[in-house]
Scaffold this motif. Structure first.
Motif, PDB file in Angstrom:
ATOM      1  N   ALA A  59       0.814  -1.220   0.000  1.00  0.00           N
ATOM      2  CA  ALA A  59       0.000   0.000   0.000  1.00  0.00           C
ATOM      3  C   ALA A  59       0.843   1.263   0.000  1.00  0.00           C
ATOM      4  O   ALA A  59       0.441   2.287  -0.572  1.00  0.00           O
ATOM      5  N   THR A  60       2.011   1.231   0.630  1.00  0.00           N
ATOM      6  CA  THR A  60       2.727   2.462   0.962  1.00  0.00           C
ATOM      7  C   THR A  60       3.059   3.325  -0.244  1.00  0.00           C
ATOM      8  O   THR A  60       2.686   4.499  -0.306  1.00  0.00           O
ATOM      9  N   SER A  61       3.762   2.777  -1.214  1.00  0.00           N
ATOM     10  CA  SER A  61       4.151   3.611  -2.351  1.00  0.00           C
ATOM     11  C   SER A  61       2.955   3.965  -3.229  1.00  0.00           C
ATOM     12  O   SER A  61       2.857   5.088  -3.733  1.00  0.00           O
ATOM     13  N   ALA A  62       2.002   3.026  -3.390  1.00  0.00           N
ATOM     14  CA  ALA A  62       0.836   3.297  -4.230  1.00  0.00           C
ATOM     15  C   ALA A  62      -0.036   4.394  -3.625  1.00  0.00           C
ATOM     16  O   ALA A  62      -0.488   5.312  -4.321  1.00  0.00           O
ATOM     17  N   PHE A  63      -0.291   4.323  -2.310  1.00  0.00           N
ATOM     18  CA  PHE A  63      -1.113   5.356  -1.666  1.00  0.00           C
ATOM     19  C   PHE A  63      -0.385   6.691  -1.629  1.00  0.00           C
ATOM     20  O   PHE A  63      -1.008   7.750  -1.853  1.00  0.00           O
ATOM     21  N   ASN A  64       0.923   6.688  -1.320  1.00  0.00           N
ATOM     22  CA  ASN A  64       1.668   7.953  -1.334  1.00  0.00           C
ATOM     23  C   ASN A  64       1.556   8.637  -2.684  1.00  0.00           C
ATOM     24  O   ASN A  64       1.308   9.852  -2.765  1.00  0.00           O
ATOM     25  N   ALA A  65       1.743   7.871  -3.744  1.00  0.00           N
ATOM     26  CA  ALA A  65       1.665   8.448  -5.089  1.00  0.00           C
ATOM     27  C   ALA A  65       0.252   8.909  -5.413  1.00  0.00           C
ATOM     28  O   ALA A  65       0.045  10.014  -5.940  1.00  0.00           O
ATOM     29  N   ALA A  66      -0.751   8.083  -5.100  1.00  0.00           N
ATOM     30  CA  ALA A  66      -2.134   8.424  -5.437  1.00  0.00           C
ATOM     31  C   ALA A  66      -2.624   9.649  -4.673  1.00  0.00           C
ATOM     32  O   ALA A  66      -3.364  10.482  -5.220  1.00  0.00           O
ATOM     33  N   ILE A  67      -2.228   9.780  -3.407  1.00  0.00           N
ATOM     34  CA  ILE A  67      -2.650  10.944  -2.624  1.00  0.00           C
ATOM     35  C   ILE A  67      -2.123  12.227  -3.252  1.00  0.00           C
ATOM     36  O   ILE A  67      -2.853  13.219  -3.389  1.00  0.00           O
ATOM     37  N   VAL A  68      -0.850  12.223  -3.638  1.00  0.00           N
ATOM     38  CA  VAL A  68      -0.269  13.407  -4.293  1.00  0.00           C
ATOM     39  C   VAL A  68      -0.969  13.680  -5.622  1.00  0.00           C
ATOM     40  O   VAL A  68      -1.289  14.828  -5.957  1.00  0.00           O
ATOM     41  N   GLU A  69      -1.246  12.636  -6.394  1.00  0.00           N
ATOM     42  CA  GLU A  69      -1.835  12.803  -7.729  1.00  0.00           C
ATOM     43  C   GLU A  69      -3.302  13.222  -7.667  1.00  0.00           C
ATOM     44  O   GLU A  69      -3.790  13.913  -8.564  1.00  0.00           O
ATOM     45  N   GLN A  70      -4.029  12.825  -6.630  1.00  0.00           N
ATOM     46  CA  GLN A  70      -5.435  13.212  -6.494  1.00  0.00           C
ATOM     47  C   GLN A  70      -5.586  14.600  -5.871  1.00  0.00           C
ATOM     48  O   GLN A  70      -6.662  15.199  -5.958  1.00  0.00           O
ATOM     49  N   ALA A  71      -4.540  15.124  -5.265  1.00  0.00           N
ATOM     50  CA  ALA A  71      -4.637  16.409  -4.572  1.00  0.00           C
ATOM     51  C   ALA A  71      -4.894  17.545  -5.551  1.00  0.00           C
ATOM     52  O   ALA A  71      -4.299  17.581  -6.631  1.00  0.00           O
ATOM     53  N   PRO A  72      -5.766  18.503  -5.202  1.00  0.00           N
ATOM     54  CA  PRO A  72      -5.911  19.706  -6.015  1.00  0.00           C
ATOM     55  C   PRO A  72      -4.576  20.430  -6.133  1.00  0.00           C
ATOM     56  O   PRO A  72      -3.695  20.280  -5.271  1.00  0.00           O
ATOM     57  N   ALA A  73      -4.416  21.216  -7.182  1.00  0.00           N
ATOM     58  CA  ALA A  73      -3.135  21.847  -7.467  1.00  0.00           C
ATOM     59  C   ALA A  73      -2.608  22.656  -6.285  1.00  0.00           C
ATOM     60  O   ALA A  73      -1.414  22.618  -5.973  1.00  0.00           O
ATOM     61  N   HIS A  74      -3.497  23.383  -5.599  1.00  0.00           N
ATOM     62  CA  HIS A  74      -3.043  24.242  -4.511  1.00  0.00           C
ATOM     63  C   HIS A  74      -2.738  23.455  -3.236  1.00  0.00           C
ATOM     64  O   HIS A  74      -2.263  24.023  -2.245  1.00  0.00           O
ATOM     65  N   LEU A  75      -3.014  22.132  -3.243  1.00  0.00           N
ATOM     66  CA  LEU A  75      -2.749  21.305  -2.064  1.00  0.00           C
ATOM     67  C   LEU A  75      -1.649  20.276  -2.307  1.00  0.00           C
ATOM     68  O   LEU A  75      -1.449  19.375  -1.489  1.00  0.00           O
ATOM     69  N   LYS A  76      -0.934  20.388  -3.435  1.00  0.00           N
ATOM     70  CA  LYS A  76       0.104  19.402  -3.740  1.00  0.00           C
ATOM     71  C   LYS A  76       1.180  19.362  -2.651  1.00  0.00           C
ATOM     72  O   LYS A  76       1.627  18.286  -2.240  1.00  0.00           O
ATOM     73  N   LYS A  77       1.625  20.529  -2.180  1.00  0.00           N
ATOM     74  CA  LYS A  77       2.632  20.565  -1.125  1.00  0.00           C
ATOM     75  C   LYS A  77       2.076  19.974   0.169  1.00  0.00           C
ATOM     76  O   LYS A  77       2.751  19.218   0.875  1.00  0.00           O
ATOM     77  N   PHE A  78       0.836  20.310   0.471  1.00  0.00           N
ATOM     78  CA  PHE A  78       0.176  19.802   1.670  1.00  0.00           C
ATOM     79  C   PHE A  78       0.009  18.288   1.606  1.00  0.00           C
ATOM     80  O   PHE A  78       0.049  17.603   2.639  1.00  0.00           O
ATOM     81  N   ALA A  79      -0.143  17.738   0.405  1.00  0.00           N
ATOM     82  CA  ALA A  79      -0.389  16.301   0.250  1.00  0.00           C
ATOM     83  C   ALA A  79       0.763  15.472   0.782  1.00  0.00           C
ATOM     84  O   ALA A  79       0.559  14.429   1.409  1.00  0.00           O
ATOM     85  N   GLY A  80       2.008  15.920   0.544  1.00  0.00           N
ATOM     86  CA  GLY A  80       3.153  15.177   1.056  1.00  0.00           C
ATOM     87  C   GLY A  80       3.157  15.138   2.572  1.00  0.00           C
ATOM     88  O   GLY A  80       3.417  14.099   3.187  1.00  0.00           O
TER      89      GLY A  80
END
Length: 406
Positions: free
Chosen positions: A114-135
């Protein structure tokens, strides 16, 4: 075909589901201590039961960490959730420590997938203004889930005579709901060839991040050894050294550091990544010194304050390291790089704790803890030196604005 969820809702929901994996990983801390009292297995067996999770996670990361870059995020996330559900059911019905170790290993394999797939998906699903917050959110999901899982499981042990059934039946239900939710999220990456080849165990480290990755290894070792101390050994320390019984105390002690890390990861996200990393590792050093003082003087409040202080440092240093590396990763490399980062992290989380568990019968509990703390202090000090040097290099490399005084 069911209508897919919006990216904004998927972003928030995936972060919650990812946190649930680590909530489930933190929950066995007080429950394993309870089983130790009931079934009478050794401290060494206890640390193996705890750490086999991280070794399973590491193996899964090395084999399947890049898989979602090839077949998509959603299939990998669903496979991980089915594996996690299976592990919850084994926990629920386990009749012996052997079955609990099997459940922990299966849980680690599922969480690693789950770890790498969820980390990547969370960043990719984040709105543009929340990309930094997603990490920061992904990092907080890990630490916060571990801490809250340990705390609530401790409360259940304290006040419910069948805490094991309550916790793992509830978590089984959560995983069923999570499967339904993830099945309705949109895919965020295109399929590409090489899925079978990606299963060959390896770490994907593009040339542009290798220097930063290697410089961060002492930070990861100190940072991840710190919560492992509390999640793996604190119930035995409280019971045998401080004469504090009950699941609530064990859960609270295990909760403090990871929860502080989760909260601090948002605070540090507003500051430059290098400064966050350096300040974080300084706080880890200060925290473990306080913990060691509390153990040597049998002063539990110092242990708790040290746990919170080191947890704050862990959140800042780990989040800072992710932010130093993330801008240099191409989208098709994202899952593979995250798997490399977490592989280093979980080696530090598991191997020293297994060694400590085997040393307890030979050296005694307190000398083993003192040695473990000394290793954390050594790597934290090395991390401070390296990050301070790289901060000076960053300042030299940064161009001076035209017209400004030198």
């Amino acid at each position: 075909m069911p209508r897919l969820l919006s990216p904004r809702l998927s972003f928030a929901g995936l972060a919650a589901v990812f946190a649930a994996f680590f909530f489930a990983a933190g929950a066995p801390t007080p429950l394993l201590s309870l089983r130790q009292q009931e079934w009478g297995f050794s401290a060494g067996t206890l640390t193996i039961a705890f750490s086999i999770y991280a070794l399973g996670l590491l193996a899964s990361l090395l084999v399947g960490g890049s898989l979602s870059d090839h077949i998509g995020r959603r299939p990998v996330m669903l496979a991980a959730l089915y594996g996690e559900l299976a592990s919850m059911l084994v926990f629920l019905f386990a009749p012996s420590i052997t079955w609990l170790i099997l459940a922990r290993a299966l849980q680690g394999l599922a969480t690693g997938l789950a770890t790498s797939a969820f980390n990547a998906a969370i960043v990719e699903q984040a709105p543009a203004h929340l990309k930094k917050f997603a990490g920061a959110l992904a990092g907080a999901s890990v630490a916060g889930g571990l801490g809250i899982g340990a705390l609530l499981a401790g409360v259940a042990v304290q006040f419910n005579p069948d805490a094991n059934t309550l916790i793992f039946a509830a978590l089984s239900g959560v995983m069923v709901l999570a499967i339904a939710f993830v099945g309705r999220t949109g895919e965020t990456t295109a399929k590409r060839p090489g899925a079978l080849r990606s299963l060959t165990p390896r770490l994907e480290l593009p040339a542009g991040i290798r220097g930063e990755f290697y410089a961060g290894i002492p930070v990861h070792i100190a940072g991840w050894m710190f919560p492992a101390l509390f999640l793996g050994l604190s119930p035995a320390v409280l019971r045998l050294y401080f004469a504090v019984e009950g699941g609530l105390a064990a859960g609270f002690t295990s909760f403090l550091g990871p929860f502080a890390a989760a909260v601090s990861s948002f605070m540090f996200a507003r500051h430059p990544a290098r400064r966050s990393t350096l300040l974080g590792v300084i706080l880890i050093l200060a925290g473990i010194v306080l913990v060691l003082l509390g153990i040597n003087e049998t002063w539990l409040p110092a242990v708790w304050v040290g746990a919170a202080l080191g947890g704050i440092g862990f959140g800042g240093s780990f989040g800072g390291q992710l932010r130093l590396i993330a801008p240099h990763i191409q989208p098709h490399q994202r899952a593979g790089v995250f798997s490399g980062i977490y592989a280093a992290a979980y080696l530090a989380f598991s191997v020293p704790l297994i060694i400590a568990g085997q040393l307890v019968p030979l050296l005694g509990l307190v000398p083993t803890l003192q040695s473990y703390a000394a290793v954390i202090m050594a790597f934290a000090a090395l991390g401070i030196v390296i990050q301070a040097a790289r901060m000076r290099q960053d300042r030299v490399a940064k161009p001076v604005p035209a017209g400004s005084a030198v």
